[in-house]
Design a protein around this motif. Sequence first.
Motif, short mmCIF file in Angstrom:
data_model
loop_
_atom_site.label_atom_id
_atom_site.label_comp_id
_atom_site.label_asym_id
_atom_site.label_seq_id
_atom_site.Cartn_x
_atom_site.Cartn_y
_atom_site.Cartn_z
N ARG A 199 0.86 -1.17 0.00
CA ARG A 199 0.00 0.00 0.00
C ARG A 199 0.90 1.23 0.00
NH1 ARG A 199 -3.50 0.27 5.04
NH2 ARG A 199 -4.74 -1.31 3.96
N ILE A 200 0.81 2.03 -1.04
CA ILE A 200 1.61 3.25 -1.16
C ILE A 200 0.68 4.44 -1.00
CG2 ILE A 200 3.18 4.58 -2.62
CD1 ILE A 200 3.83 2.01 -4.12
N THR A 201 0.98 5.28 -0.01
CA THR A 201 0.20 6.49 0.23
C THR A 201 1.05 7.70 -0.12
OG1 THR A 201 -0.97 5.40 2.05
CG2 THR A 201 -1.12 7.80 1.93
N VAL A 202 0.52 8.60 -0.93
CA VAL A 202 1.28 9.78 -1.35
C VAL A 202 0.46 11.04 -1.10
CG1 VAL A 202 2.68 8.60 -3.08
CG2 VAL A 202 0.47 9.54 -3.73
N GLN A 203 1.16 12.13 -0.87
CA GLN A 203 0.52 13.43 -0.67
C GLN A 203 1.33 14.49 -1.41
OE1 GLN A 203 -1.03 16.12 3.06
NE2 GLN A 203 0.98 15.19 3.26
N LEU A 204 0.66 15.26 -2.22
CA LEU A 204 1.29 16.35 -2.95
C LEU A 204 1.04 17.65 -2.21
CD1 LEU A 204 2.81 17.13 -5.60
CD2 LEU A 204 0.56 17.55 -6.60
N VAL A 205 2.11 18.36 -1.89
CA VAL A 205 2.01 19.56 -1.07
C VAL A 205 2.59 20.75 -1.84
CG1 VAL A 205 2.71 20.63 1.11
CG2 VAL A 205 2.27 18.17 1.01
N GLU A 206 1.93 21.87 -1.74
CA GLU A 206 2.49 23.12 -2.27
C GLU A 206 3.54 23.58 -1.26
OE1 GLU A 206 0.54 26.82 -4.54
OE2 GLU A 206 -0.02 26.65 -2.43
N ALA A 207 4.80 23.59 -1.69
CA ALA A 207 5.90 23.78 -0.75
C ALA A 207 5.81 25.10 0.01
CB ALA A 207 7.24 23.68 -1.49
N ALA A 208 5.52 26.19 -0.68
CA ALA A 208 5.56 27.51 -0.05
C ALA A 208 4.54 27.66 1.06
CB ALA A 208 5.35 28.60 -1.10
N THR A 209 3.39 27.02 0.92
CA THR A 209 2.31 27.20 1.90
C THR A 209 2.10 26.00 2.79
OG1 THR A 209 0.61 26.35 0.39
CG2 THR A 209 1.13 28.71 0.27
N GLY A 210 2.66 24.84 2.41
CA GLY A 210 2.40 23.62 3.17
C GLY A 210 1.02 23.06 2.92
N ARG A 211 0.31 23.62 1.96
CA ARG A 211 -1.07 23.20 1.68
C ARG A 211 -1.10 21.88 0.92
NH1 ARG A 211 -4.59 24.21 -2.75
NH2 ARG A 211 -2.91 25.41 -3.72
#
Length: 513
Positions: A199-211
């Motif tokens: 099971r691979i869980t990934v999260q894409l984050v906008e680096a500047a805001t941490g969003r």
Amino acid sequence: MTVGALADMPDNDTRGAFRLDRESRALLVDGAPVALGARAFDVLTHLDLHRDRVVSKAELLETVWGGLAVEEGNLTVQISALRKVLGPKAIATVPGVGYKLASGTAPAAPDGPALPDIPSLAVLPFSNLTAKPDQDYLVDGIVTELIATLTKVPGLFVIAATSSFAYRGRAVQLADVGRELGVRYVLEGSVQQAGMSLRITVQLVEAATGRSIWSERFTGELDDIFDLQDRLTESVAAAIEPTLRAAEALRSREKPQQDKRAYDLCLQVERVIRYTSKPEDFTRAFALLDEAIALDQGYAYARALRCWAYTIAAGGRFIKTQQARHIVPDAYALMDSGTGDAITLTYAGHAAAYLDKGAEVGLVALRKAKSLNPNSVAVLCSSGWLHSYVGEFETALQDINRALRLNPLDPNHGFVRSALGPILTGLGRVDEAITVLEQSYHEAPNYGSTVFQLILSYWRTGRIEDARRMGREFMRINPEMTLRYTLETTPFKHEPQLQLIREALPACGIPEG
């Protein structure tokens, strides 16, 4: 009640001081009550109790969810919720491990490269939640394959794996990672295993805001790891750039057909030869690659990786060129096979150029590789070296500089920067060449090609004693080296470079032979 030590951090990093009352389960930020879900409160409480250390994702999942079998995505949701109320820098990410509650004033991060005009991404090391430390290489392999595949996506700027992996185990703010690497997005994730299921869980984050702008879970069988990687890559690409949703599945490397253990062995080899510093590493790599090819003789990538291992071993003077030449026929066979895999073409082309003085043939393969994957650091680095062999220094410089930009934190820069020695010297910028080579020597003092280029550059500028000092070092690394052997085996075909070799080596203590 505890008081969070976040008040002295910049306003754009945290919301201010927080107070945590465990008995009433209340959170106050800047004196105002803030609504927080039960799980998020428990995560914050555990981080607060252990603010003096990094808390692993596995520990948080075990503690907060009480041993329930939950997805790691549940944790990332709670971390994201906490960052919304406390500020994006309140909780530091420790790639490949977990999180740490930040406190005090974080030092200002240095300015990094300018953001590219196209979507840009760094993929951080994933956390190994399999409870099997010996599976770290498999988790790293999944991330490396993901990065290698994403570099092929047109219109996407992807930081190389070795720069991303430099953040492993470090408490970092994602905004700082984005600034240091010059990227807009950061991808983080984890790998869990149950039996033969992954099971691979990934999260894409906008680096500047941490969003957090996207997250997903991928499940598949270990035997179908390639299909799982391809589905993961497609989804990440689609999330970053909507116009890529119609892109077909991309294959990062030619996959083994007969025995999946061959792929596993190649992953182990990549870790072994990442740092070109010890002869015994190459001995082990050769044995593992021979085993992989014996398991699956049609596995093109294993054959190409063997070509590459022998090439860098010879380039580092860990073995003699003659000891590596037995793989040359296979390098030519790989180039003639019609493969569309950029890395296979690169490793085979570089082997032909370095071990068989076949730079012109190798460049044909490298040009095709660069058209297939223009963002690959491995392709660009080899292209830079090969163009320097034939005296095409402007093109060589462009390729090496782009490789360094895509891979700014590569721990193996000693090898990459070594190419700038002959390139800058060939362009008449010898003082710059020396500066870069000295840095390369500091990073990889046992890499023979750097020592060799320092001899030539020092001699070219009249620093005779320094050249002779490097000559002694060169003979220490290569006790049987001679001028005759060097001229017979050097891949360089640019006559001024050859003349410099003829003049400098005998004057610096290298026997004529």
